[in-house]
Enzyme design. Structure first.
Site, PDB file in Angstrom:
ATOM      1  CG  ASP A 156      -1.793   1.154   1.385  1.00  0.00           C
ATOM      2  OD1 ASP A 156      -2.355   1.593   0.373  1.00  0.00           O
ATOM      3  OD2 ASP A 156      -1.927   1.662   2.518  1.00  0.00           O
ATOM      4  CG  ASP A 216      -1.965   7.500   0.211  1.00  0.00           C
ATOM      5  OD1 ASP A 216      -0.974   8.187  -0.063  1.00  0.00           O
ATOM      6  OD2 ASP A 216      -2.949   7.384  -0.543  1.00  0.00           O
ATOM      7  CG  ASP A 219      -2.224   2.760   6.302  1.00  0.00           C
ATOM      8  OD1 ASP A 219      -2.423   2.280   5.162  1.00  0.00           O
ATOM      9  OD2 ASP A 219      -2.530   3.933   6.603  1.00  0.00           O
TER      10      ASP A 219
HETATM   11 MG   LIG Z   1      -2.983   3.207   3.304  1.00  0.00          MG
END
Ligand SMILES: [Mg+2]
Length: 238
Positions: A33, A35, A166
């Protein structure tokens, strides 16, 4: 009585024939991922929210929740701020990379890990050209290697062997489909069970362990690359 075994009728290879190559092992695919994992979305978005609300960025405090309500972002306001962040403030081009992301991903890539970037950045309508162009430009300048890139929200459909993410909703959706997911530690995902990485050094350890458990042999890095995160710069003469 056992059946007679037919003689092997395949012709013997000539003595000077090159050896038959062994089949290539399947690579271990790591879904990465962007961001909050490779890039510091929180810091970039903080500046945008401060500008939109007319306050100093430092007054917003630490991010605690996924939807930024502690910064005064009202329900329904996030989409407008995020759109401004992408299309006006161009944060996909300018956000700071998180420490260690490029170096660790180069080392994992050199070791034989297939790096697949997976991002939901096309959630902003009518801004795809900016979102995609800024993202690939940023990846190059951040020195982050990848073999393919997926712009999509439904992450369980990309078939990686393991993921690092996240976003609580992504982690839960991936785990619901029995995927191995490393939680990249952030204040808004502490309620999730591990495995959890507090930074990229721990991602490297965890991914190496998962690949070994899967029986994927990892190679050591070539000597002479002591600054792998800038390898693309060297290659392009920048
Ligand atoms: Mg993310």
């Amino acid at each position: 009585m056992s059946e007679p075994v037919p003689p092997d009728e395949s012709p013997a290879p000539p003595p000077d024939a090159p050896p038959t190559p062994l089949p290539e092992p399947e690579p271990f695919v790591l879904g990465v991922d962007l961001d909050g994992v490779c890039g510091d979305y929180t810091a970039a978005f903080r500046a945008v929210v401060a500008a939109e609300l007319g306050v100093e960025p430092a007054t917003l405090g630490a991010q605690e929740s996924w939807d930024f309500t502690e910064w005064g972002v009202a329900p329904g306001q996030f989409d407008r701020f995020h759109r401004a962040a992408v299309l006006e403030h161009r944060i996909f081009r300018s956000m700071a990379p998180l420490p260690g992301a490029a170096d660790v991903l180069w080392r994992l890539s050199d070791a034989g890990i297939w790096v697949r970037v997976i991002t939901h950045r096309l959630c902003v309508n009518w801004g795809h050209a900016i979102a995609v162009a800024d993202t690939v430009d940023w990846l190059d300048r951040a020195g982050i290697p990848y073999r393919d890139i997926c712009f999509l929200g439904r992450k369980p459909e990309v078939e990686a062997d393991a993921y690092v993410d996240d976003g609580p909703h992504n982690v839960e959706a991936l785990r619901a489909k029995d995927n191995d997911v490393i939680v990249f530690d952030q204040p808004y995902n502490r309620h999730l069970e591990g495995p959890r990485a507090e930074g990229w050094a721990e991602v490297e350890e965890l991914v190496s362990g998962l690949a070994a458990a899967r029986g994927t042999p990892l190679q050591g890095q070539f000597p002479g690359f002591d600054d792998p995160g800038r390898r693309l710069d060297h290659r392009l003469g920048r």
